[in-house]
Every structure is written in C-alpha cells, then in structure tokens.
Scaffold this active site. Structure first.
Site, PDB file in Angstrom:
ATOM      1  N   ASP A   7      39.397  38.779  37.897  1.00 45.25           N
ATOM      2  CA  ASP A   7      38.979  39.918  37.085  1.00 45.25           C
ATOM      3  C   ASP A   7      39.053  39.576  35.596  1.00 45.25           C
ATOM      4  OD1 ASP A   7      38.913  42.861  36.165  1.00 45.25           O
ATOM      5  OD2 ASP A   7      38.935  43.091  38.346  1.00 45.25           O
TER       6      ASP A   7
ATOM      7  N   HIS B 185      40.472  46.463  32.784  1.00 46.40           N
ATOM      8  CA  HIS B 185      40.002  46.592  34.164  1.00 46.40           C
ATOM      9  C   HIS B 185      40.894  45.832  35.148  1.00 46.40           C
ATOM     10  CE1 HIS B 185      37.245  45.702  37.583  1.00 46.40           C
ATOM     11  NE2 HIS B 185      36.709  46.879  37.304  1.00 46.40           N
TER      12      HIS B 185
ATOM     13  N   SER C 143      35.129  49.311  42.030  1.00 52.23           N
ATOM     14  CA  SER C 143      36.203  48.457  41.499  1.00 52.23           C
ATOM     15  C   SER C 143      37.569  49.053  41.778  1.00 52.23           C
ATOM     16  CB  SER C 143      36.052  48.285  39.982  1.00 52.23           C
ATOM     17  OG  SER C 143      35.171  47.255  39.656  1.00 52.23           O
TER      18      SER C 143
END
Length: 409
Positions: A164, A200, A353
């Site tokens: 990520d 994220h 996600s």
C-alpha cells in the site's frame, strides 16, 4: 490502480537484432487505461539461468545506451528493477525504453511477453460510520455494535504484509504493553522515505491489526510501500513489492493485503499466483468502478481472495465491483480506523480498500487458530465456506451472496 512495466532481459550481441527469432510480437496492455508512456514490464521465459538473465539484460542495456535517441530523462532510463519469484520461476524486469530498444526486446528469444506499465491506485472514498467488526463477527448483527472473537488466537503468530502507501508504525493502534510496535517497515519501491504520506495504508493496517479497530489484534503488520503520497503507483512497483513479500514471508503464517488495483495485467495476476504458491494467503480489493471485477487486476487473479464492499444495511456498495470472481463481501462503507497524520489520529472512509483488510485480518485470525499454520488454499476455503450466505441485498450481478464471518457469534 498502479501498473509498472516489467521488462524482460534481452541479449544484444553487439548491436545486432534478433531478426529471425520468431514471429513479431506486440506489447500487451498498450493503450490501456492508465498506461504509462514508454514504461514496460518485461517477463522472461521460465527456466533461464541467472547468467542467461544477466547476459540478456546487459545486452539490452548496451543496445539501449547506443540507440536510444527519441526519449530523454527518466523515461529513457533503460533496464530498471529486476524481479524473480522463486516459487514459480516468474521473473523479468521493468524499465523505460525507446521504440528501437522495445523492438529488440520483443524480438529476443529470452522474452515471454512485454506489458506496458500502468497506473495503480488505492480504492478509497471519504465517508462516515463504525460497524465493520460487529458485522464480521455476527451471523445476524445490529446496534449497539460489539466485536466477538477468540482472544486466544486473534492473529497471534501471523504477519500481514500491507502492500500500500506505507504504515505509520508509531501509531497507538499498533503499540504493545511493553512499548514496542507490532508494525514494522519491510520494502519501499516509491522513494527513500519510510513513512505513509497518504494515510490509506495506515487505515488498512488498523483494520487488519489495530488494537481498537483491528480484526486480528495480535497480528504483526509489515509496510510494503508501492504507492505514493498521492495514492498511486505503477504495476512494476507493485510487482516488485510482491516479489519482496514472496521471498521474505513465512509460508502458512503470512497474509498479503492489497487494497489497490488498475487495468487488467497478466504480470500482476501472475505475481499473485507466485505469492499463493509461496504459501502466502493473498487478499485483494475488488475495485471501485462498479464493473465486473474480471476487467481489473489484481481482483481478476483466480488465486486471490477478492473482496467486494457492502454498507451497514448489507447492501452492495454503489461503487463496488462485482461478478463471479468476487469471493466474499465485507464492510466497506463508513469504516473508522487509524490515520497517518498523528499517533492518535483516526478517519472514516469508504471503498473496497476498506473491505479488503477486514478479510485480510480474518485470514490472519483463521491462520492463528490453526495448529502449525495453514496454506492459502485452506484459508481461502475457510473464508468462503464460513461466510454468511443470502444477506447481501442490491444488484450483485452474479457475485456470490456471501459476507465474511469469523463464525464466533
């Protein structure tokens, strides 16, 4: 979605081209959505020795340095990062090449195929709410939300590799009672800064293993940074990160979590197969384009556990991809977890996600409950067979009607 070009090694005897090596081949994914100009992933044929690979790459580098005239700067850097997955023999390299060098590569007998690199991005959207842990721990659930789980397992002895934007490893969610962190850095294909400039990756890691928001509260998480602070990267960079995981993770005790995607990529899907064959369970986001997951990677990889998103009413999220390649659905709308701007920061966001790390955490949970670990096929079967059936509403268009569930309450 990030897709970096992997370039196979081609030998150039002097400057002679392999004009009679076989039929002329074309670049796959040329002109695909998010294609990165003049960047390629070169996949070499299986069985090549290290010396054959080196001979090929040296020849291509020599050719490129002598003939590249129509590219400048970073776009013309030539042979870049190499990759080799020992579990399957999947190997090659990425790079930036002019047209003449590209043709030389395509004509090389060592090359299996060449794929244009493409952009890979995160699958997140901002929104608001907290309910996911209750949903995956109850066959039927309702407010007030509670999380029911086996505390003796809870991911103990497992490691989840978060492929990520990085992880804020100092975040309170990952700190233990003795002051150490269950989060560490592993690999970075983006820059020289081991930090999460986006948030994220930290959010996903919190859903996997955070002490408040995590499914597996005793699991370790490792940052595999392949996306920039802007939330994007390349297929080539992603494959490089996957290569590192395949060569460093402990088989049957490890999970790879990929909340990202891009155009369909043979190279990326082959890397998924290599991770699976290395004994690592791999969980991926279905994608946020409201389309059939068969059109994107890594969601279209058969050996991945592909996760679609539902909201708190069990309805398929409006953005979620769908189709027969979906394995399960999980909470993906209004998910609260850790954020990267401080050690106590949290944020509520939505996307497949967010659904993916719920299932990655669940995979670690099931591995920790298995004596001696468990292989990817066993964990995939456990997740799909234990899922709650028949509760997803909305138009799921051929997707299996299953919601991820830990079987506890």
């Amino acid at each position: 979605m990030l897709t970096n070009g992997l370039i196979s090694l081609l030998a150039i005897a002097g400057l002679a081209t392999n004009a009679f090596a076989g039929p002329i081949r074309k670049v796959s994914n040329a002109g695909a959505a998010g294609a990165i100009a003049d960047k390629y992933i070169v996949v070499l044929k299986k069985g090549l020795s290290d010396s054959a690979v080196s001979k090929h790459t040296n020849r291509i580098s020599s050719f490129h340095s002598n003939v590249a005239r129509d590219l400048t700067g970073a776009r013309a850097h030539g042979v870049g990062r190499k990759f080799r997955f020992s579990s399957t023999g999947f190997n090659g390299y990425v790079g930036g090449f002019d047209k003449a060098t590209l043709q030389e590569i395509l004509n090389s007998p060592e090359v299996d195929y060449v794929e244009q690199d493409t952009v890979v991005t995160t699958y997140a959207e901002q929104t608001d709410s907290t309910w996911g842990l209750d949903r995956i721990s109850h066959e039927d659930y309702s407010a007030p939300y509670t999380y029911e789980y086996d505390e003796t397992a809870a991911g103990a002895g497992t490691t989840v590799y978060v492929i990520d934007t990085g992880i804020r490893i100092s975040h309170d969610e990952f700190q233990t009672v003795n002051g150490s962190s269950r989060a560490t850095w592993g690999f970075n294909s983006v820059d020289k800064t081991d930090s999460d400039g986006n948030g994220h990756g930290t959010h996903c890691a919190g859903t996997i293993a955070g002490k408040t928001y995590g499914v597996s509260k005793k699991a370790k998480v490792v940052a595999v940074k392949v996306l920039s602070a802007g939330g994007s990267g390349s297929t080539a960079g992603v494959v490089s990160g996957m290569n590192w995981v395949a060569e460093n993770a402990t088989p049957n005790f490890s999970v790879a979590s990929m909340s990202l995607g891009g155009s369909k990529s043979a190279a990326l899907n082959t890397a998924v197969d290599a991770i699976f064959n290395a004994g690592i369970t791999i969980v991926v986001a279905a994608g946020n384009e409201n389309q059939d997951a068969k059109n994107v990677s890594p969601a279209s990889a058969p050996n991945a556990i592909t996760v679609g998103a539902i909201d708190s009413s069990n309805k398929i999220a409006s953005f979620s991809n769908w189709g027969t390649l979906i394995d399960v659905f999980a909470p993906g709308v209004g998910v609260l977890s850790s954020w990267a701007t401080s050690d106590k920061e949290t944020k509520t966001i939505s996307g497949t996600s967010m659904a993916c790390p719920h299932v990655a955490g669940l995979a670690a949970y099931y591995i920790s409950a298995s004596e001696g670990g468990a292989d990817p096929a066993t964990i995939t079967d456990k997740i799909t067979s234990s899922a709650v059936s028949g509760q997803v509403t909305g138009n799921i268009r051929g997707s299996p009607n299953k919601i991820a569930y830990n079987g506890y309450a």
